[in-house]
Design an enzyme around this catalytic site. Structure first.
Site, short mmCIF file in Angstrom:
data_model
loop_
_atom_site.label_atom_id
_atom_site.label_comp_id
_atom_site.label_asym_id
_atom_site.label_seq_id
_atom_site.Cartn_x
_atom_site.Cartn_y
_atom_site.Cartn_z
N HIS A 101 0.87 -1.17 0.00
CA HIS A 101 0.00 0.00 0.00
C HIS A 101 0.91 1.23 0.00
O HIS A 101 2.05 1.17 0.49
CB HIS A 101 -0.86 0.08 1.26
CG HIS A 101 -1.81 -1.04 1.47
ND1 HIS A 101 -1.43 -2.23 2.02
CD2 HIS A 101 -3.15 -1.14 1.24
CE1 HIS A 101 -2.48 -3.04 2.11
NE2 HIS A 101 -3.54 -2.40 1.64
N ASP A 104 2.34 2.07 3.34
CA ASP A 104 3.24 1.06 3.90
C ASP A 104 4.68 1.46 3.67
O ASP A 104 5.54 1.25 4.53
CB ASP A 104 3.05 -0.31 3.21
CG ASP A 104 1.68 -0.90 3.41
OD1 ASP A 104 1.00 -0.53 4.38
OD2 ASP A 104 1.30 -1.76 2.58
N GLU A 232 -10.59 -6.53 -4.74
CA GLU A 232 -10.45 -7.61 -3.75
C GLU A 232 -11.73 -7.73 -2.93
O GLU A 232 -12.04 -6.85 -2.13
CB GLU A 232 -9.26 -7.33 -2.83
CG GLU A 232 -9.02 -8.44 -1.83
CD GLU A 232 -7.72 -8.26 -1.07
OE1 GLU A 232 -7.69 -8.60 0.11
OE2 GLU A 232 -6.74 -7.78 -1.67
N GLU A 268 -8.80 -13.38 -1.72
CA GLU A 268 -8.13 -13.75 -0.47
C GLU A 268 -8.87 -14.91 0.20
O GLU A 268 -10.08 -14.87 0.36
CB GLU A 268 -8.04 -12.56 0.48
CG GLU A 268 -7.38 -12.93 1.80
CD GLU A 268 -7.16 -11.75 2.72
OE1 GLU A 268 -7.31 -11.94 3.94
OE2 GLU A 268 -6.84 -10.65 2.23
N ASP A 309 -5.76 -13.69 9.08
CA ASP A 309 -4.58 -13.57 8.21
C ASP A 309 -3.44 -14.48 8.63
O ASP A 309 -2.30 -14.04 8.81
CB ASP A 309 -4.11 -12.11 8.16
CG ASP A 309 -5.02 -11.22 7.34
OD1 ASP A 309 -5.63 -11.72 6.40
OD2 ASP A 309 -5.13 -10.02 7.66
N ASP A 339 -0.67 -12.55 2.04
CA ASP A 339 -1.31 -11.54 2.90
C ASP A 339 -1.52 -12.20 4.26
O ASP A 339 -2.63 -12.51 4.67
CB ASP A 339 -2.64 -11.11 2.28
CG ASP A 339 -3.26 -9.94 3.00
OD1 ASP A 339 -2.74 -9.55 4.07
OD2 ASP A 339 -4.28 -9.41 2.52
#
Length: 425
Positions: A101, A104, A232, A268, A309, A339
């Protein structure tokens, strides 16, 4: 510069008999599977956010990790230190890609001007790191959910000024992704949903995000970005209900706004769990609808209602996922991005390697099992050929006095067959 992971040269393949926790047992990048290198099939990526941005804090406790770049100091210098460690990690883990991102990799700053200036500097840093290491960008994205201004959404926010801030971040992150040679750009609407319908205009919010996505597509073509745009899906968290609930919901949205040929999905595993689906289901649905793009490989907990996660460890689950992907021809611009994050109690810096190594071995073994299924063809399905109208089919049925007998689906037999691939040597 002193190495952060100074006890490790590089993770290498040592084979199934190895007991070295810092070696691959199943992932051999150069091994040929169905005539293609394993690395090229799997296209592994490590993510910036969980790996280098999370400090171990949760709803009930402060940060548990002691990362040098997370200490007080000058923001840009700390971001550069984080980039040093990140690319050391990518190189030593032997992953060909990474993902990020915007915030990030770069300090957000106190204004949009600071945000853009900081990001521009860090893009130059990342470009140099990529050139030096050979690691490439699988995808970039913009974080339009953490800043308090996005409390009521970004593209769905009723305030046009907030909408404009989101547009600024997305266009800047798209430009950065393009400059860095990214192969995809992801759009995850973390707060594109609602907490209550009492203060929500569903029609307006849907039209807003539809127009936003159309503008994203327009900018992609204007800038000459050749990569893939990806949405997503996720059903909830942080909002009660998100508009990109699952793959089928996203497809309906894309069709409504004429975007089904322009945008695909990044799926995901944990989000599939939250939506009440199997990971296998979401992958197969995306492929069937022609919008399969990329994968965030992780796992959730069926007993918990939030995004845990965790690193993938189930060969049983992921062999079926890889089987679907192989049948569809494999990845094009997408890949398997982890992820996933270490647990809060995993405070040793090498735990980052243990988690990723286990996940990479899981997906590699899953790939090999899936390849055997494809080669043997026992799970193959008939492909329909030719075209008949509904009327002609009805006429055929009447003329031939059709009275078909129900045929067994043989679910138990097929499940046993899958287990043979999983567990028989």
């Amino acid at each position: 510069m002193q190495a952060y992971f100074d006890q490790l040269d590089r993770v290498r393949y040592e084979g199934p008999q190895s007991t070295n926790p810092l070696a691959f047992r199943h992932y051999n990048p150069d091994e040929l599977v169905l005539g293609k290198r394993m690395e090229d099939h799997l296209r592994f990526a490590a993510c910036y956010w969980h790996t280098f941005c999370w400090n171990g804090a949760d709803m009930f406790g402060v940060g548990a990790f002691n990362r040098p770049w997370q200490q007080p100091g000058e923001a840009l210098e700390l971001a550069k230190r984080k980039a040093d460690v990140a690319f050391e990690f990518f190189h030593k883990l032997n992953v060909p890609f990474y993902c990020f991102h915007d915030v990030d990799v770069s300090p957000e700053g106190a204004s949009l001007k600071e945000y853009k200036n900081n990001f521009a500097q860090m893009v130059d840093v990342l470009a140099a790191k990529q050139e030096q290491s050979g690691v490439k960008l699988l995808w970039g994205t913009a974080n339009c959910f953490t800043n308090p201004r996005y409390g009521a959404g970004a593209a769905t926010n009723p305030d046009p000024e907030v909408f404009s801030c989101a547009a600024t971040q997305v266009v800047t992150a798209m430009n950065a992704t393009h400059k860095l040679g990214g192969e995809n750009y992801v759009l995850w609407g973390g707060r594109e949903g609602y907490e209550t319908l009492l203060n929500t205009d569903l029609r307006q919010e849907r039209e807003q995000i539809g127009r936003f996505m159309q503008m994203v597509v327009e900018h992609k073509h204007k800038m000459g970005f050749q990569g893939t745009l990806l949405i997503e899906p996720k059903p909830q968290e942080p909002t009660k209900h998100q508009y990109d609930y699952d793959v089928a919901t996203v497809y309906g949205f894309l069709k409504q706004f004429g975007l089904e040929k322009e945008i695909k999905v990044n799926i995901e595993a944990n989000h599939a769990t939250l939506a009440g689906h199997s990971f296998h289901h979401e992958i197969a649905t995306a492929i069937a609808l022609g919008i399969f793009g990329s994968v965030d490989a992780n796992r959730g907990d069926a007993q918990l209602g939030w995004d845990t996660d965790q690193f993938p460890i189930s060969v049983e689950e992921n062999a079926l996922v890889m089987y679907e992907i192989l049948k569809a021809g494999g990845f094009t611009t997408g890949g398997l991005n982890f992820d996933a994050k270490v647990r809060r109690q995993s405070t040793d810096k090498y735990d980052l390697f243990y988690g990723h190594i286990g996940a990479m071995d899981t997906m590699a073994l899953s790939l090999k099992i899936a390849a055997r299924m494809v080669e043997d063809g026992e799970l193959g399905q008939q492909i329909l050929k030719g075209q008949l109208s509904l009327g002609k089919l009805a006429q055929y049925a009447e003329q031939h006095h059709l009275a078909p007998v129900h045929q067994s689906g043989h679910q138990e037999l097929l499940e046993n067959l899958v287990n043979r691939y999983l567990f028989d040597k």
